[in-house]
Design an enzyme around this catalytic site. Structure first.
Site, PDB file in Angstrom:
ATOM      1  N   GLY A  61      19.275  25.751   4.075  1.00 49.63           N
ATOM      2  CA  GLY A  61      18.879  25.662   5.475  1.00 49.63           C
ATOM      3  C   GLY A  61      17.488  26.251   5.663  1.00 49.63           C
ATOM      4  O   GLY A  61      17.162  26.835   6.688  1.00 49.63           O
ATOM      5  N   GLY A  93      15.154  25.559   8.840  1.00 51.52           N
ATOM      6  CA  GLY A  93      15.516  25.963  10.211  1.00 51.52           C
ATOM      7  C   GLY A  93      14.623  27.083  10.728  1.00 51.52           C
ATOM      8  O   GLY A  93      13.735  27.571  10.023  1.00 51.52           O
ATOM      9  N   ASP A 153      22.443  18.749   0.825  1.00 49.23           N
ATOM     10  CA  ASP A 153      23.390  18.748   1.940  1.00 49.23           C
ATOM     11  C   ASP A 153      24.510  19.686   1.528  1.00 49.23           C
ATOM     12  O   ASP A 153      25.228  19.401   0.556  1.00 49.23           O
ATOM     13  CB  ASP A 153      23.935  17.321   2.170  1.00 49.23           C
ATOM     14  CG  ASP A 153      25.012  17.289   3.259  1.00 49.23           C
ATOM     15  OD1 ASP A 153      25.382  16.183   3.685  1.00 49.23           O
ATOM     16  OD2 ASP A 153      25.479  18.392   3.675  1.00 49.23           O
ATOM     17  N   TYR A 170      30.523  26.759  18.294  1.00 47.61           N
ATOM     18  CA  TYR A 170      29.635  27.582  17.455  1.00 47.61           C
ATOM     19  C   TYR A 170      30.225  28.989  17.303  1.00 47.61           C
ATOM     20  O   TYR A 170      30.364  29.504  16.191  1.00 47.61           O
ATOM     21  CB  TYR A 170      28.264  27.648  18.117  1.00 47.61           C
ATOM     22  CG  TYR A 170      27.254  28.545  17.471  1.00 47.61           C
ATOM     23  CD1 TYR A 170      26.787  29.683  18.131  1.00 47.61           C
ATOM     24  CD2 TYR A 170      26.717  28.250  16.211  1.00 47.61           C
ATOM     25  CE1 TYR A 170      25.832  30.506  17.555  1.00 47.61           C
ATOM     26  CE2 TYR A 170      25.754  29.072  15.643  1.00 47.61           C
ATOM     27  CZ  TYR A 170      25.321  30.198  16.320  1.00 47.61           C
ATOM     28  OH  TYR A 170      24.366  31.018  15.756  1.00 47.61           O
ATOM     29  N   LYS A 230      31.797  30.781  14.005  1.00 48.35           N
ATOM     30  CA  LYS A 230      31.185  32.011  13.489  1.00 48.35           C
ATOM     31  C   LYS A 230      32.233  33.121  13.381  1.00 48.35           C
ATOM     32  O   LYS A 230      32.258  33.889  12.409  1.00 48.35           O
ATOM     33  CB  LYS A 230      30.020  32.453  14.378  1.00 48.35           C
ATOM     34  CG  LYS A 230      28.762  31.593  14.226  1.00 48.35           C
ATOM     35  CD  LYS A 230      28.205  31.634  12.815  1.00 48.35           C
ATOM     36  CE  LYS A 230      26.937  30.822  12.649  1.00 48.35           C
ATOM     37  NZ  LYS A 230      26.426  30.846  11.261  1.00 48.35           N
TER      38      LYS A 230
HETATM   39  C1  VAH Z   1      21.998  29.997  19.763  1.00 47.49           C
HETATM   40  N1  VAH Z   1      19.990  31.016  18.808  1.00 47.49           N
HETATM   41  O1  VAH Z   1      21.457  30.108  20.864  1.00 47.49           O
HETATM   42  C2  VAH Z   1      21.429  30.871  18.633  1.00 47.49           C
HETATM   43  C3  VAH Z   1      22.053  32.257  18.645  1.00 47.49           C
HETATM   44  C4  VAH Z   1      22.800  34.219  20.007  1.00 47.49           C
HETATM   45  C5  VAH Z   1      22.327  32.809  20.009  1.00 47.49           C
HETATM   46  O2  VAH Z   1      23.182  32.309  17.864  1.00 47.49           O
HETATM   47  O3  VAH Z   1      22.916  29.248  19.535  1.00 47.49           O
END
Ligand code: VAH
Length: 332
Positions: A17, A20, A62, A152, A156
């Site tokens: 990555g 990024g 990938d 997300y 995590k």
């Molecule tokens: C987001 N920049 O906005 C990331 C981050 C705390 C936010 O994990 O998804």
């Protein structure tokens, strides 16, 4: 197990990555520290910036392709792997199944490759997104209610538990930080809820007004990129027995609102104007902490940030203005 410092005896580091927002900056930093030829940048697409491509080895990878990952790890035999590839909060909400697949299966592939192929250390970024709307928002503790309501954040939080499991069951030295919003001038972010705090500087330097997608009083934990790089490398270089948390460490530096960052910019550019038009990212931001308690990181491995809001603004504007001048000079 004694771990050698990568780059000393030709040990390599692999960054997955690398294209990024964090990956590009970490690649540059590690190449300066360990020597460019010892830092392998890998990403699913060729890097936009020449430096990543030309300064050291680059591999198209990938992370969902296990065979290709095995091939790259067997070829370079990295001592450390930084696995940064993921869909961020706003993007993952638009593409939830792929967000889950990339964030989870990508992590499993890296953890398994590390165990199977003898990688000594793995770094994997978590986020304040692991907290949710019923988490205490002020000075959010390391251990507290964790009910994230974004894909997300869910990925995590699950990833943190898997990292801890691989440490307990396989002895893998995997380390992680719950980053706040990251702000830097070298790379553009992609798909984050905190990315307004990067976009706003670019608009200010371009002499344009900025329409902010969050309300003016939306407080969020944030960090300047040099501090994020310092924390990441401090964590990875700390003695293994000082790392007491193997899920992920809370990490903080500052918190501010769009109104406050605007005022900080206006110290240099008094004419700069901001309007507010909240969108779906407001709900994501409202589910996250306003400030973070990172006492454990400070106690266990000596974390200490260097940048506050005004010091970050001074540095961001200085470098962005230099970039504009360099671009104009090339165009002439
Ligand atoms: C987001 N920049 O906005 C990331 C981050 C705390 C936010 O994990 O998804």
């Amino acid at each position: 197990m004694a771990t050698s410092t990568p780059g000393t005896s030709g040990d390599t580091v692999l960054i997955i990555g690398a294209g990024g927002q964090l990956g590009l900056e970490l690649t540059h930093e590690l190449r300066q520290r360990y020597g460019a030829s010892n830092v392998v940048a890998a990403d699913v697409r060729a890097p936009k910036d020449a430096e990543t491509h030309e300064a050291g080895p680059f591999e198209l990878l990938d992370v969902l392709d296990k065979n290709r990952l095995t091939e790259v790890v067997q070829q370079y035999k990295p001592k450390q792997v930084y696995h940064l590839a993921a869909l961020l909060s706003a993007t993952a909400e638009k593409n939830p199944k792929f967000g889950w697949q990339l964030n989870m299966d990508g992590l499993f592939n890296v953890l398994d490759a590390a165990v199977d192929l003898g990688v000594q250390q793995v770094y994997w970024p978590s986020s304040i997104a692991v907290f949710g709307p019923d988490t205490p928002r002020e000075n959010t503790p390391q251990l507290t209610i964790m009910n994230p309501n974004t894909i997300y954040g869910i990925s995590k939080l699950a990833g943190e538990q898997w990292c801890e499991w691989y440490f307990r069951k396989h002895g893998l030295d995997v380390r992680s930080l719950r980053y706040p919003g990251l702000i830097g001038y070298k790379s553009l972010p992609g798909g984050g809820t905190t990315d307004y705090a990067v976009d706003i500087y670019h608009k200010a330097v371009a002499g344009q007004p900025y329409e902010c997608f969050l309300k003016e009083d939306t407080y969020l934990p944030m960090m300047y990129m040099p501090d994020a790089l310092k924390a990441t490398l401090d964590l990875m270089h700390a003695p293994a027995d000082s790392i007491k948390i193997r899920s992920s460490y809370n990490l903080g530096a500052m918190s501010f609102s769009p109104k406050e960052i605007t005022a900080s910019i206006q110290r240099h550019l008094p004419e700069f104007e901001v309007t507010y038009k909240p969108d779906s990212r407001q709900q994501i931001a409202d589910s996250w902490p306003a400030s973070i308690d990172d006492t454990r990181a400070r106690q266990d491995w000596g974390w200490q940030p260097d940048f506050d809001l005004d010091k970050m603004t001074d540095d961001m504007l200085l470098h962005l203005k230099q970039q504009v001048a360099e671009t104009a000079a090339v165009a002439r």
